[in-house]
Motif scaffolding. Structure first.
Motif, PDB file in Angstrom:
ATOM      1  N   HIS A   8       0.834  -1.192   0.000  1.00  0.00           N
ATOM      2  CA  HIS A   8       0.000   0.000   0.000  1.00  0.00           C
ATOM      3  C   HIS A   8       0.881   1.259   0.000  1.00  0.00           C
ATOM      4  CE1 HIS A   8      -3.757   2.201   0.696  1.00  0.00           C
ATOM      5  NE2 HIS A   8      -3.086   2.964   1.548  1.00  0.00           N
ATOM      6  N   ILE A   9       1.915   1.236   0.827  1.00  0.00           N
ATOM      7  CA  ILE A   9       2.796   2.409   0.943  1.00  0.00           C
ATOM      8  C   ILE A   9       3.540   2.657  -0.368  1.00  0.00           C
ATOM      9  CG2 ILE A   9       4.905   3.260   2.069  1.00  0.00           C
ATOM     10  CD1 ILE A   9       3.849   1.798   4.636  1.00  0.00           C
ATOM     11  N   ILE A  12       0.223   2.385  -3.713  1.00  0.00           N
ATOM     12  CA  ILE A  12      -0.925   3.302  -3.688  1.00  0.00           C
ATOM     13  C   ILE A  12      -0.472   4.694  -3.247  1.00  0.00           C
ATOM     14  CG2 ILE A  12      -3.270   3.684  -2.827  1.00  0.00           C
ATOM     15  CD1 ILE A  12      -3.190   1.058  -4.275  1.00  0.00           C
ATOM     16  N   LEU A  13       0.190   4.757  -2.083  1.00  0.00           N
ATOM     17  CA  LEU A  13       0.624   6.066  -1.570  1.00  0.00           C
ATOM     18  C   LEU A  13       1.869   6.566  -2.308  1.00  0.00           C
ATOM     19  CD1 LEU A  13       0.198   5.411   2.281  1.00  0.00           C
ATOM     20  CD2 LEU A  13      -1.419   6.527   0.745  1.00  0.00           C
ATOM     21  N   LYS A  14       2.637   5.633  -2.913  1.00  0.00           N
ATOM     22  CA  LYS A  14       3.899   5.979  -3.584  1.00  0.00           C
ATOM     23  C   LYS A  14       4.788   6.862  -2.697  1.00  0.00           C
ATOM     24  CE  LYS A  14       1.664   6.028  -8.226  1.00  0.00           C
ATOM     25  NZ  LYS A  14       1.284   4.659  -8.334  1.00  0.00           N
ATOM     26  N   GLN A  41      11.479  -4.106  -1.613  1.00  0.00           N
ATOM     27  CA  GLN A  41      10.881  -5.203  -0.835  1.00  0.00           C
ATOM     28  C   GLN A  41      10.291  -4.778   0.512  1.00  0.00           C
ATOM     29  OE1 GLN A  41      14.326  -6.257  -2.074  1.00  0.00           O
ATOM     30  NE2 GLN A  41      13.101  -6.690  -3.880  1.00  0.00           N
ATOM     31  N   TYR A  42      10.860  -3.722   1.075  1.00  0.00           N
ATOM     32  CA  TYR A  42      10.398  -3.355   2.417  1.00  0.00           C
ATOM     33  C   TYR A  42      10.596  -1.854   2.640  1.00  0.00           C
ATOM     34  CZ  TYR A  42      15.277  -2.967   3.778  1.00  0.00           C
ATOM     35  OH  TYR A  42      16.575  -2.577   3.862  1.00  0.00           O
ATOM     36  N   THR A  43      10.052  -1.376   3.749  1.00  0.00           N
ATOM     37  CA  THR A  43      10.295   0.014   4.150  1.00  0.00           C
ATOM     38  C   THR A  43      10.533   0.070   5.644  1.00  0.00           C
ATOM     39  OG1 THR A  43       9.317   2.222   4.283  1.00  0.00           O
ATOM     40  CG2 THR A  43       7.788   0.401   4.233  1.00  0.00           C
ATOM     41  N   ASP A  44      11.360   1.024   6.015  1.00  0.00           N
ATOM     42  CA  ASP A  44      11.675   1.245   7.419  1.00  0.00           C
ATOM     43  C   ASP A  44      10.956   2.528   7.837  1.00  0.00           C
ATOM     44  OD1 ASP A  44      12.929   0.088   9.465  1.00  0.00           O
ATOM     45  OD2 ASP A  44      14.964   0.710   8.924  1.00  0.00           O
ATOM     46  N   PHE A 113     -12.108  -6.986  10.415  1.00  0.00           N
ATOM     47  CA  PHE A 113     -11.991  -5.940  11.435  1.00  0.00           C
ATOM     48  C   PHE A 113     -10.818  -4.994  11.134  1.00  0.00           C
ATOM     49  CE2 PHE A 113     -14.156  -8.615  15.003  1.00  0.00           C
ATOM     50  CZ  PHE A 113     -15.390  -8.247  14.515  1.00  0.00           C
ATOM     51  N   LEU A 114      -9.640  -5.578  10.836  1.00  0.00           N
ATOM     52  CA  LEU A 114      -8.454  -4.737  10.611  1.00  0.00           C
ATOM     53  C   LEU A 114      -8.655  -3.823   9.419  1.00  0.00           C
ATOM     54  CD1 LEU A 114      -5.408  -7.083  11.334  1.00  0.00           C
ATOM     55  CD2 LEU A 114      -6.258  -5.168  12.694  1.00  0.00           C
ATOM     56  N   ASN A 115      -9.205  -4.394   8.343  1.00  0.00           N
ATOM     57  CA  ASN A 115      -9.453  -3.612   7.141  1.00  0.00           C
ATOM     58  C   ASN A 115     -10.406  -2.459   7.439  1.00  0.00           C
ATOM     59  OD1 ASN A 115     -11.309  -3.285   4.574  1.00  0.00           O
ATOM     60  ND2 ASN A 115      -9.281  -3.933   3.879  1.00  0.00           N
ATOM     61  N   SER A 116     -11.429  -2.717   8.232  1.00  0.00           N
ATOM     62  CA  SER A 116     -12.412  -1.678   8.551  1.00  0.00           C
ATOM     63  C   SER A 116     -11.828  -0.634   9.494  1.00  0.00           C
ATOM     64  CB  SER A 116     -13.656  -2.305   9.178  1.00  0.00           C
ATOM     65  OG  SER A 116     -14.193  -3.298   8.332  1.00  0.00           O
ATOM     66  N   LEU A 117     -10.981  -1.069  10.436  1.00  0.00           N
ATOM     67  CA  LEU A 117     -10.338  -0.116  11.350  1.00  0.00           C
ATOM     68  C   LEU A 117      -9.412   0.811  10.560  1.00  0.00           C
ATOM     69  CD1 LEU A 117      -9.424  -2.382  14.421  1.00  0.00           C
ATOM     70  CD2 LEU A 117     -11.271  -0.703  14.273  1.00  0.00           C
ATOM     71  N   GLU A 118      -8.679   0.239   9.593  1.00  0.00           N
ATOM     72  CA  GLU A 118      -7.794   1.067   8.768  1.00  0.00           C
ATOM     73  C   GLU A 118      -8.605   2.139   8.036  1.00  0.00           C
ATOM     74  OE1 GLU A 118      -5.913  -1.906   6.371  1.00  0.00           O
ATOM     75  OE2 GLU A 118      -4.489  -2.453   7.935  1.00  0.00           O
ATOM     76  N   GLN A 119      -9.744   1.732   7.466  1.00  0.00           N
ATOM     77  CA  GLN A 119     -10.585   2.682   6.724  1.00  0.00           C
ATOM     78  C   GLN A 119     -11.103   3.791   7.608  1.00  0.00           C
ATOM     79  OE1 GLN A 119     -13.692   1.883   4.030  1.00  0.00           O
ATOM     80  NE2 GLN A 119     -12.796   0.019   3.232  1.00  0.00           N
TER      81      GLN A 119
END
Lengths: 227, 227
Positions: A8-9, A12-14, A41-44, A113-119
């Protein structure tokens, strides 16, 4: 960080180095994440958590288990609206096979639940309880659940309407498509529930649930009866 | 009668000769159908239409076009709640491709409407208008649409809350995920809209729409501000 949050980071967010992100800790605080490094591959991310999550909805929900597709969508509505205690209950009109659906797997539910909390920018996971036996649940557990709340059954043909809802905590019981049967209504009333009218149209569960929760928790003015 | 209605009568309802069915005429009255004959392919029904459909919701909706999947579900909520005038509008945050979705085909939309009317025992088809140009719509058409209504923009950060909503007709504008941009809010305000707060959580469109419509049309008591 890797996985779907990394996707996503980066996609989507680029995000780039030094960008700020909204973050939250499950069952903890909200805050800001600063991108320190981002690779393929990852972000810090350096995280500061300094804001409380939004207040929960002042409502406990009893929901007659709907069929799996409707259950999934309805749980999303319930979670984004901030309800933190959900009892899935049985009813004569609940098809027995619904209790076997994979949607009820712990991990599947947690994903919803997690998906909805994020939204909805929230961190507090709802608690979900499954109660496949109506009578013992109503007789033995429900009296404690409704303590200090107003127990409400939504019914399109009820004569009473709710007034002065502000500042109250509700326990809302929503029946299956076709409604609770008279025996179930009787048992709920013996426990202290009353039927109230929120409009006379017969609504599918996935519309009635967000509608009535919104009326009970989001009409942030006080209401009194004006004839 | 044949087709999906026959399938429903023979397979779900399992009706027999002389059984009574709930029936309605599109844009007409509700009533009763008596099964005169039923074979493997069709059924003959004698129909009496003597009841008015339920009152429409006192609300006109402007909805920034959501993505197709959300559009479909949101149109169902809107229809079962009795809204009869829907304007799908453009906004900076509406992806241009959404206007090309097959969900917007006249026949597809009519299927969604009919299915939702059947669920909510209503007969009156909503009118749907597509307005892919924001500025000319707001400047040239909106002033007439909002006449004799209270024009409302739902915004989780607005300071004002609505009081005394009973007996009013609303025009509700719901923005895209991410909200209307400031220019769009400015244009709507110039036309007479005000922003109101219906709770502070940020909600997905498919939850916000049934929630706010319910608050505005189904809190059937009057509301006044009690500090």
């Amino acid at each position: 960080m890797s996985g779907y949050r990394f996707d996503h980071i980066s996609e989507i967010l680029k995000s780039k180095k030094n960008d700020l992100l909204q973050v939250g800790l499950i069952n903890g605080k909200l805050g800001t994440g600063k991108v320190i490094e981002i690779t393929g591959q990852y972000t810090d991310i350096s995280v500061t958590l300094d804001k409380d999550p939004p207040l929960p909805a002042s409502l406990t929900l009893l929901l007659a288990l709907p069929r799996p597709k409707i259950l999934k969508r309805t749980l999303k509505h319930i979670t984004v609206l901030g309800v933190k205690k959900i009892f899935l209950i049985n009813s004569f009109r609940v098809d027995k096979s619904y209790w076997q659906t994979p949607v009820l797997d712990k991990e599947k539910i947690k994903d919803i639940f997690l998906n909805s909390l994020e939204q909805s920018c929230d961190t507090v996971l709802p608690e979900l309880f499954m109660k496949p036996l109506f009578k013992p649940f109503v007789e033995d557990e429900l009296p404690d659940i409704i303590k200090n709340t107003i127990p409400v059954i939504a019914h399109p043909k009820a004569a009473n309407t709710l007034v002065d809802i502000s500042g109250k905590h509700f326990t809302l019981a929503v029946g299956p498509e076709g409604g609770f049967i008279p025996y179930e209504i009787k048992k709920l009333k013996e426990c202290g529930f009353e039927e109230y009218n929120f409009g006379e149209r017969i609504l599918p569960v996935e519309t009635a649930v967000p509608g009535i929760i919104s009326i009970l928790t989001r009409s942030i003015h006080s209401c009194v009866d004006v004839p």
